[in-house]
Structures are given as structure tokens and as C-alpha cells.
Scaffold this active site. Structure first.
Site, PDB file in Angstrom:
ATOM      1  CG  ASP A   1      14.433 -25.515 -13.849  1.00 58.78           C
ATOM      2  OD1 ASP A   1      13.917 -26.168 -14.791  1.00 58.78           O
ATOM      3  OD2 ASP A   1      14.030 -24.386 -13.514  1.00 58.78           O
ATOM      4  N   GLY A   2      14.400 -29.176 -14.450  1.00 57.15           N
ATOM      5  CA  GLY A   2      13.346 -30.172 -14.301  1.00 57.15           C
ATOM      6  C   GLY A   2      11.973 -29.675 -14.732  1.00 57.15           C
TER       7      GLY A   2
ATOM      8  NE  ARG B   1      -4.111 -46.949  -5.176  1.00 55.94           N
ATOM      9  CZ  ARG B   1      -2.966 -47.613  -5.088  1.00 55.94           C
ATOM     10  NH1 ARG B   1      -2.934 -48.786  -4.507  1.00 55.94           N
ATOM     11  NH2 ARG B   1      -1.857 -47.110  -5.605  1.00 55.94           N
TER      12      ARG B   1
ATOM     13  CG  HIS C   1      -9.622 -47.338  -6.914  1.00 57.35           C
ATOM     14  ND1 HIS C   1      -9.406 -48.695  -6.850  1.00 57.35           N
ATOM     15  CD2 HIS C   1      -9.893 -46.936  -5.652  1.00 57.35           C
ATOM     16  CE1 HIS C   1      -9.533 -49.095  -5.598  1.00 57.35           C
ATOM     17  NE2 HIS C   1      -9.830 -48.054  -4.855  1.00 57.35           N
TER      18      HIS C   1
ATOM     19  CG  ASP D   1      -9.986 -55.146  -2.280  1.00 53.65           C
ATOM     20  OD1 ASP D   1     -10.970 -55.118  -3.048  1.00 53.65           O
ATOM     21  OD2 ASP D   1      -8.972 -54.453  -2.469  1.00 53.65           O
TER      22      ASP D   1
ATOM     23  CE  LYS E   1      -6.563 -55.177   0.138  1.00 49.86           C
ATOM     24  NZ  LYS E   1      -6.121 -54.663  -1.178  1.00 49.86           N
TER      25      LYS E   1
ATOM     26  NE  ARG F   1      -4.100 -50.985   0.657  1.00 51.66           N
ATOM     27  CZ  ARG F   1      -3.099 -51.563   0.008  1.00 51.66           C
ATOM     28  NH1 ARG F   1      -1.879 -51.493   0.487  1.00 51.66           N
ATOM     29  NH2 ARG F   1      -3.326 -52.212  -1.106  1.00 51.66           N
TER      30      ARG F   1
ATOM     31  CG  ASP G   1      -7.583 -55.508  -7.461  1.00 50.53           C
ATOM     32  OD1 ASP G   1      -8.515 -54.672  -7.442  1.00 50.53           O
ATOM     33  OD2 ASP G   1      -6.792 -55.663  -6.532  1.00 50.53           O
TER      34      ASP G   1
HETATM   35  C1  R5P Z   1      -7.554 -51.543  -3.753  1.00 54.16           C
HETATM   36  O1  R5P Z   1      -8.641 -51.119  -3.404  1.00 54.16           O
HETATM   37  C2  R5P Z   1      -7.240 -51.808  -5.187  1.00 54.16           C
HETATM   38  O2  R5P Z   1      -8.324 -52.346  -5.890  1.00 54.16           O
HETATM   39  C3  R5P Z   1      -6.050 -52.766  -5.290  1.00 54.16           C
HETATM   40  O3  R5P Z   1      -6.407 -54.000  -4.698  1.00 54.16           O
HETATM   41  C4  R5P Z   1      -4.843 -52.241  -4.583  1.00 54.16           C
HETATM   42  O4  R5P Z   1      -4.665 -50.898  -4.845  1.00 54.16           O
HETATM   43  C5  R5P Z   1      -3.626 -53.031  -4.987  1.00 54.16           C
HETATM   44  O5  R5P Z   1      -2.531 -52.528  -4.300  1.00 54.16           O
HETATM   45  P1  R5P Z   1      -1.255 -53.412  -4.076  1.00 54.16           P
HETATM   46  O6  R5P Z   1      -0.886 -54.050  -5.379  1.00 54.16           O
HETATM   47  O7  R5P Z   1      -0.214 -52.416  -3.590  1.00 54.16           O
HETATM   48  O8  R5P Z   1      -1.579 -54.428  -3.022  1.00 54.16           O
END
Ligand code: R5P
Length: 323
Positions: A41-42, A100, A134, A173, A196, A198, A222
């Protein structure tokens, strides 16, 4: 030298067995025997197949996709090892998922990073070892010790080999400014930031590049590449602004959705990721070079086991705090 628990044991779930095996190979210890399967069942069916009573145990498990399966395997390990009387249990989470979601940025949303921290602690972890969370403040979501490592020294060795001319480090960003500054310090380069916005989990809009990239080789850094939208758009915009060669450097290669296609289509000459997350079959960007964190994790686990300093591994190489 104080050693906690006579025996050191390292286990892994199904998130990234290859990385765990490499860590063990670097340490010269065998990977602990465990069966981690699924019921029809997983549900997760886990059994540790060797004695762990009184042992100093490390479980290597990134909480990468499939996030909930990998997380629950980790929680099951914690519970199992605690009930089997391990002396100390360390959750080694090279990539910590849900990072995040570290705050309420609007009404009526959960803080899932805190929820995950609570679950790991409640399940029985005594310590956590992770790489490039993060948000560094996630350490404080745990009331148990957290050793937070940087992938930067591992990646920097390769970055130096790229021979970037008149380099500039660019963050895709504003949130990545601190990380960019740390790479900039190592490279002796200044930084630029991409403004940037989002729009959704999938889509971002680039407003501007703050800094002068024209005629310079760009090292785009990043902490993670998820859908690949941010970093590939950043690579395009710096090229449009007249940059020289473009290199992408990131700690965690989540690579979901169309990330690989986006990376292959972007103008980056070389892509450097670590192996905190396994690449999916057919999910390897063409210009990727992977840098393994296994030696770093092996050295750190050894130090934790011997109750030796972990921060001394990074002496002079921490992320600068003067942002
Ligand atoms: C954002 O704050 C993180 O540092 C990354 O820039 C972000 O999560 C990257 O996401 P994606 O590859 O979906 O643009």
C-alpha cells in the site's frame, strides 16, 4: 580524544545510497545493513539488520524528491534507532527540503521548515548535519545541535579551474547576496545582483541587473536550482548585457520539471553542482560537472564521532556576516 559510543554506524535510506556509500568509502567503514522497502500500500517497511545498541549512529538521507517518502524514511530510521537503544543518532541531511517555507510570508500558511524540524526531533534525532540550508536560521528551528556545512569550498576548487577572466559573481536574486559575496571574497571578485520577482513557484520575472557585467566572465551562484527558471533566466540576461563567459554554480541540484531542458538551452558554458541530491535517470544537464560532498561529509562525521571541532574545517571560509 573523547569518543561517543564505541561503534560508529552509518545507514542510508533510498534518497541517495550512492552518496552514503561514497562517505563510507572515504571513512573506510562499511555501510550499515538495513532493509528499507515499501508495503504493497506504499507504507514504509524498515528494518535495521545489525546491532546498534550503544552505537554512535549517522543516517544519511537528503529530503529531496520524492520529498515525503524520503522524509518518512528518515523519520522511521530515527524512531527505529531510538527504540533499538542507539547511544546517539545524527540525521545527516545533505539537502534539507521545505527550507524555502521558513516563515509566514502571507496569512494562513504553514511554516513547513519548522514542522519538518519538529518531526525529525520528535522522531528521535540527537543532532543534525546539513549543507547550505536555504536559510541559515533554520538551525534555530531545532532545539538539538545542528552542524551546518558550506558546499562552497568543494565547489570553489572547480570554480578556480574555470580560469574566469575579470570575473564577477552574480546572484540571481537579492536573497542570494550573502552567498555571492562569499564566493566573491574567495575569487577576489566583486558582485552583481539580479532583481528578480517570483510570480509563482514556476515563474519569475527579471526586473534589472544591479552591477556591471559587460565584458566580464560571470560566475552565477545560488544555493539551489529547482525548476531552473531563475538561474537560466539570469544566464540569459547577463549575456544580453554583454557579459563574457557564463558559469553556473549551485549547491543543490533539485532539477524538477523542465530544469534540464532549461539548463541545456541557457548560455552557460559550464554548470557545477554538488551531489547532495542524486541526478534522475536522463536528468543530467549536458554541461554539468558534479563535485562530490562525500569527502567533506566523511571528515565531518569523523569529527563529530570523535567530538572534535567541525567549524575548524571552514576556518576563514565561512559566509561573511557583514551583509
Ligand atoms: C530562491 O530563493 C533560491 O535561492 C533559488 O533561487 C530558487 O529556489 C530557484 O528556484 P528555481 O530553479 O525554480 O527558479
Amino acid at each position: 580524544m573523547t569518543m561517543r559510543g564505541e561503534r560508529l554506524r552509518i545507514f542510508t535510506g533510498n534518497a541517495h545510497p550512492e552518496l552514503a556509500k561514497n562517505i563510507c568509502a572515504h571513512m573506510g567503514v562499511p555501510l550499515g545493513e538495513a532493509t528499507v522497502e515499501r508495503f504493497p500500500d506504499g507504507e514504509i517497511n524498515l528494518k535495521v539488520d545489525c546491532d546498534v545498541r550503544g552505537a554512535d549512529v549517522f543516517v544519511v538521507q537528503s529530503t529531496c524528491p520524492p520529498v515525503h517518502v524520503n522524509l518518512f524514511e528518515l523519520l522511521s530510521f530515527m524512531d527505529c534507532l531510538r527504540r533499538a537503544s542507539a547511544d546517539r543518532i545524527t540525521a545527516v541531511i545533505p539537502y534539507f527540503g521545505y527550507a524555502r517555507k521558513d516563515r509566514k510570508d502571507e496569512g494562513r500558511v504553514p511554516i513547513n521548515a519548522k514542522l519538518v524540524a519538529n518531526l525529525i526531533t520528535a522522531a528521535g534525532a540527537d543532532r543534525v548535519l546539513s549543507i547550505d540550508l536555504h536559510a541559515a536560521q533554520i538551525q534555530g528551528f531545532f532545539d538539538i545541535p545542528v552542524d551546518h556545512l558550506y558546499a562552497r569550498p568543494v565547489l570553489m576548487d572547480k570554480v578556480r579551474e574555470l580560469g574566469a577572466e575579470n570575473p564577477i559573481v552574480v546572484s540571481p536574486d537579492v536573497g542570494g547576496t550573502k552567498l555571492a559575496r562569499a564566493y566573491g571574497k574567495d575569487l577576489g571578485a566583486d558582485i552583481a545582483i539580479i532583481d528578480k520577482r517570483r510570480v509563482s513557484g514556476e515563474t519569475t520575472v527579471i526586473e534589472n541587473v544591479v552591477g556591471e557585467v559587460e565584458g566580464r566572465d560571470v560566475v552565477l551562484v545560488d544555493d539551489m536550482v529547482s525548476t531552473g527558471g531563475s538561474i537560466s533566466a539570469a544566464a540569459r540576461i547577463v549575456k544580453e548585457k554583454g557579459s563574457g563567459r557564463v558559469f553556473i554554480v549551485a549547491s543543490h541540484a533539485v532539477l524538477c520539471g523542465k530544469a534540464v531542458e532549461k539548463l541545456d538551452a541557457c548560455p552557460a558554458e559550464k554548470i557545477l553542482f554538488t551531489d547532495t541530491i542524486p541526478l534522475q535517470e536522463g536528468g543530467r544537464p549536458a554541461r554539468l560537472e558534479q563535485c562530490s560532498v562525500a569527502p567533506l561529509l566523511a571528515r565531518t562525521i569523523d569529527r563529530i564521532h570523535r567530538s572534535e571541532s567541525v567549524s575548524s574545517l571552514f576556518e576563514g571560509r565561512a559566509i561573511p556576516s557583514d551583509t
